[in-house]
Each structure stands twice: as structure tokens, then as C-alpha cells.
Design an enzyme around this catalytic site. Structure first.
Site: not given
Ligand code: FE
Ligand code: FE
Ligand code: ZN
Length: 280
Positions: A67, A70, A211, A224
Site C-alpha cells: 500500500h 496515503y 479491503h 471513511d
């Protein structure tokens, strides 16, 4: 067989993550390529990678998911920030060349005041730039909840980005259950219709990972906030449907729920048990 794992800390390297995954009953895992806030990556440890690859093949670990940090923003207004995003992603992908079969997930970014149209242009340009390096790793755009000016809330937006990538053969999508639910897709009451919509806008063949997160907030809330499986507004039954769905069950699933390792171990065991029961 259900392929399921969770997000693990990459602080101690690949072998440590592999061992941790096996310990909690996972057969895959996700990790940040570097500090999620985007600091410099640690020096590549080829011995660790070699040991990990051996361990992974012995223990049936596969399809791990890296990942991106972010804080990157592929559609930032400032060209220097876009360049930084591109350089960081290229550096990550360069490293991932050592892990065959791994995939690389990133958040499409936030367009801030420029509008989604400009966002789409910048993100696809960046992917075109990355593609010139010829990396082998599959790059996944994550579906987002649409918080603020976040890109990737709608399947149409993701599809427009992919359409503008010259060679999209290495581009896929990672569907985050909390994000799509927050984004307004009712996977609780109409999972099949949502998948159908995904199929005719993006194409289910692009869907490469899921996910698994419950959501603290309701449908279309754009917040979120992840919740433990079965303790949020999505609920356990939907997760069972997802992991056993004929169009999804062959995909790798990654938990990003607010849990310690014990909690992840319990969620993995629960979903494995439910999947086995459903398929029997
Ligand atoms: Fe993410
Ligand atoms: Fe996610
Ligand atoms: Zn999230």
C-alpha cells in the site's frame, strides 16, 4: 480456498510479516511500503526478501498487497507534489520488482479546488509516466469514500482514469467495502446490483483485491471510518456474502479493521469458518 489476510506493520521486514501472517491464520497480507506519512523508505534488504520468498512458498503465502503512503497526491495542483508522488511510487515499484506477484495499491488522490476533470487528467498522466519504466507489478486504484475532494468515489471516475491510461494492462482496482458503502453503493441490500454496476462501468476483470472493513457510518456518509467486522453498519452477513460470492471469492481479501493481531486472528478465523460453511 479463501485467500485472506490483514494489514501488518512492515517495520521488521518481509520475513517477519510472513511469519506473523502465518501465525494468525492468514495466507496473504497487506503492508505500507514506507511510513504511511511518506517518509523515506528503509534500505532494501535483499537477504530478508530472499528468506521471505522461501518462507512464503513453503507456507502458501501469495498475492501480497503493498500500500502506497496515503499522503501522496497524484492529482495535486502543485506540479512539484505530483512529481514527488510519481518519484515515490516509482521507487516503491522498483523495490517491488523483487517480490514477484505482489500488487501495489494507491489512493487516487484529492483534486482540491481543481475539479474532478483535472484530477482524472493528472492521475492518468502519472500512471502513463510510471508505465514508461516497464515495472511488472499490478497497480491498483482504491475505491474511496468521497471524503472532501477525494477522487475515486464513483466507479465512473475510476473508469475514466483507466480509460486515459495508454497501456492499462497493469492497472486494476481494489474495492474497499467501507469506502464504497460510505460512497453510496448499497452492498448491504444490493450487492449483486453494485457488482453489476462495477462490471459495466469498470469491468469486473479489473477487480483484483478487496479491503474488508465494516463502517462506523451509514450508507453514503463519506466519512471513511473503519469498524470491526460485524460491529458496524455493514454487518457480518454482507461480509459472508462477499467472501463467498461466485464473482469475488477467488480474489484476495485484506482486513483493515481497527484491531490488534489477536483481533485480526479472530476475524480471519470467523470469515474462514463462515466461508467453509456457506460452500459446504
Ligand atoms: Fe487504502
Ligand atoms: Fe482500504
Ligand atoms: Zn479507509
Amino acid at each position: 480456498m479463501l485467500r485472506i489476510g490483514c494489514h501488518l506493520s512492515s517495520a521488521k521486514g518481509y520475513l517477519a510479516m510472513g511469519q506473523e501472517a502465518v501465525k494468525i491464520g492468514a495466507n496473504t497480507f497487506q503492508f505500507f511500503t514506507r511510513n504511511p506519512r511518506g517518509a523515506k523508505a528503509k534500505e532494501l534488504n535483499l537477504t530478508d526478501i530472499e528468506e521471505y520468498l522461501k518462507y512464503a512458498s513453503e507456507h502458501g503465502l501469495a498475492q501480497i498487497l503493498a500500500h502506497a503512503p496515503y499522503t501522496l497526491n497524484a492529482c495535486a495542483k502543485d506540479p512539484a507534489l505530483r512529481q514527488f508522488t510519481c518519484d515515490t511510487m516509482c521507487d516503491d515499484l522498483e523495490r517491488l520488482e523483487h517480490i514477484p506477484g505482489a500488487m501495489y495499491n494507491f489512493h487516487p488522490g484529492s483534486h482540491v479546488q481543481q475539479g474532478a476533470e483535472m484530477g482524472i487528467v493528472y492521475i492518468s498522466e502519472l500512471l502513463n509516466q510510471i508505465n514508461r519504466h516497464g515495472y511488472h507489478t499490478l497497480i491498483l486504484l482504491e475505491t474511496m469514500s468521497g471524503k472532501g475532494t477525494e477522487m475515486g468515489r464513483s466507479f465512473e471516475e475510476l473508469s475514466s482514469i483507466i480509460d486515459q491510461v495508454e497501456d492499462s494492462s497493469r492497472i486494476g482496482v481494489c474495492l474497499d467495502t467501507c469506502h464504497v458503502f460510505d460512497g453510496g453503493y448499497d452492498i448491504v441490500n444490493s450487492l449483486d446490483a453494485v457488482l453489476e454496476e462495477f462490471d459495466h462501468t469498470i469491468g469486473l476483470k479489473r477487480l483484483k483485491a478487496i479491503h474488508l472493513n465494516d463502517s462506523k457510518n451509514g450508507l453514503g456518509s463519506h466519512k471513511d471510518r473503519h469498524e470491526k467486522i460485524g460491529q458496524g453498519k455493514i454487518g457480518l452477513q454482507t461480509f459472508v456474502q462477499i467472501v463467498t460470492h461466485p464473482r469475488l471469492r477467488q480474489l484476495p481479501f485484506y482486513l483493515e479493521t481497527p484491531n490488534d493481531l489477536d483481533g485480526y486472528q479472530r476475524e480471519i478465523a470467523l470469515l474462514k469458518e463462515k466461508a467453509k460453511h456457506e460452500e459446504a
